[in-house]
Scaffold this motif. Structure first.
Motif, short mmCIF file in Angstrom:
data_model
loop_
_atom_site.label_atom_id
_atom_site.label_comp_id
_atom_site.label_asym_id
_atom_site.label_seq_id
_atom_site.Cartn_x
_atom_site.Cartn_y
_atom_site.Cartn_z
N ALA A 218 0.83 -1.21 0.00
CA ALA A 218 0.00 0.00 0.00
C ALA A 218 0.87 1.26 0.00
O ALA A 218 0.61 2.21 -0.76
N GLU A 219 1.92 1.28 0.82
CA GLU A 219 2.78 2.47 0.91
C GLU A 219 3.54 2.71 -0.39
O GLU A 219 3.60 3.82 -0.90
N ILE A 220 4.15 1.67 -0.92
CA ILE A 220 4.99 1.83 -2.11
C ILE A 220 4.15 2.14 -3.34
O ILE A 220 4.53 2.98 -4.16
N THR A 221 2.99 1.51 -3.49
CA THR A 221 2.13 1.84 -4.63
C THR A 221 1.56 3.26 -4.49
O THR A 221 1.35 3.93 -5.51
N SER A 222 1.35 3.73 -3.26
CA SER A 222 0.85 5.10 -3.08
C SER A 222 1.88 6.14 -3.53
O SER A 222 1.53 7.28 -3.81
N ARG A 223 3.13 5.72 -3.65
CA ARG A 223 4.20 6.61 -4.12
C ARG A 223 4.34 6.56 -5.65
O ARG A 223 5.24 7.17 -6.22
N GLY A 224 3.48 5.79 -6.30
CA GLY A 224 3.47 5.75 -7.76
C GLY A 224 4.24 4.60 -8.37
O GLY A 224 4.35 4.52 -9.59
N PHE A 225 4.78 3.70 -7.56
CA PHE A 225 5.51 2.55 -8.09
C PHE A 225 4.56 1.38 -8.29
O PHE A 225 3.57 1.24 -7.58
N THR A 226 4.90 0.52 -9.26
CA THR A 226 4.13 -0.71 -9.45
C THR A 226 4.81 -1.82 -8.66
O THR A 226 6.04 -1.92 -8.63
N VAL A 227 3.98 -2.63 -8.01
CA VAL A 227 4.49 -3.69 -7.14
C VAL A 227 3.74 -4.99 -7.42
O VAL A 227 2.52 -4.99 -7.57
N SER A 228 4.47 -6.08 -7.50
CA SER A 228 3.88 -7.41 -7.52
C SER A 228 4.42 -8.15 -6.31
O SER A 228 5.42 -7.75 -5.71
N THR A 229 3.75 -9.23 -5.93
CA THR A 229 4.20 -10.01 -4.78
C THR A 229 4.29 -11.49 -5.15
O THR A 229 3.58 -11.97 -6.03
N VAL A 230 5.18 -12.17 -4.45
CA VAL A 230 5.29 -13.63 -4.51
C VAL A 230 5.23 -14.10 -3.08
O VAL A 230 5.94 -13.59 -2.22
N LYS A 231 4.37 -15.06 -2.80
CA LYS A 231 4.19 -15.60 -1.45
C LYS A 231 4.48 -17.08 -1.46
O LYS A 231 3.92 -17.82 -2.26
N HIS A 232 5.38 -17.53 -0.59
CA HIS A 232 5.66 -18.96 -0.48
C HIS A 232 4.74 -19.56 0.57
O HIS A 232 4.55 -18.98 1.64
N ALA A 233 4.16 -20.70 0.26
CA ALA A 233 3.31 -21.42 1.20
C ALA A 233 3.92 -22.79 1.47
O ALA A 233 4.38 -23.46 0.54
N HIS A 234 3.92 -23.18 2.72
CA HIS A 234 4.48 -24.48 3.09
C HIS A 234 3.43 -25.57 3.13
O HIS A 234 3.70 -26.70 3.49
N HIS A 235 2.22 -25.22 2.77
CA HIS A 235 1.13 -26.19 2.82
C HIS A 235 0.46 -26.24 1.46
O HIS A 235 0.72 -25.42 0.59
N SER A 236 -0.39 -27.21 1.28
CA SER A 236 -1.11 -27.35 0.02
C SER A 236 -2.03 -26.15 -0.17
O SER A 236 -2.76 -25.76 0.74
#
Length: 163
Positions: free
Chosen positions: A23-41
């Protein structure tokens, strides 16, 4: 592509920090994507939907498209989990990719730390951790931020990646 991680043990505040940073970084005009690792199915699809039926029938990939979003589900079917570099290569270009988890990968990271979670700090043993976001004061050889000081943490990450 610029990549920065948020790591830490379970219940350390990683997801909340990720959410605030996006939320903070996109509010500054940058584009952001995320990758989330999950240890479960993980299953983002629901039994009974057409796309779920396609996967259960044996499809290797199911692309679900609507006017609001596109979801591509890929079944590993016994193949090993792809490494982070391969996952990052699948993303569309953005200014910054924030990665939650993947603590053993070599990208730079900030560690989320909550004393009440009862885990030891990873930072002293992990040189890829460039700073710590903590709910308690710490004496370390790298910057320590208050876990809720999102603006300062965002400033640090953006400076680290050259944005």
């Amino acid at each position: 592509m610029r990549v920065y991680g948020v790591t830490g043990w379970k219940n350390a505040g990683k997801t909340g920090l990720m959410e605030r940073l996006v939320a903070e970084i996109t509010s500054r005009g940058f584009t952001v994507s995320t990758v989330k690792h999950a240890h479960h199915s993980v299953d983002v699809d629901q039994p009974g939907t057409d796309s779920h039926r396609h996967r259960v029938a044996g499809a290797s990939e199911v692309l679900l498209a609507s006017g609001q979003r596109i979801a591509l589900m890929q079944e590993l079917r016994g193949a090993p989990e792809p490494p982070l570099a391969e996952l990052l290569a699948r993303l569309s270009p953005v200014d910054l990719v924030l990665v939650e988890g993947f603590k053993r990968e070599d990208h730079p990271k900030i560690e989320a730390y909550r004393a009440a979670a009862g885990h030891a700090l990873m930072a002293p043993e992990n040189g890829t951790i460039r700073a710590v976001a903590s709910d308690t004061p710490l004496d370390l050889d790298r910057p320590v931020y208050d876990l809720d000081y999102t603006v300062g943490i965002a400033d640090f990450i953006l400076k680290e990646v050259g944005l």
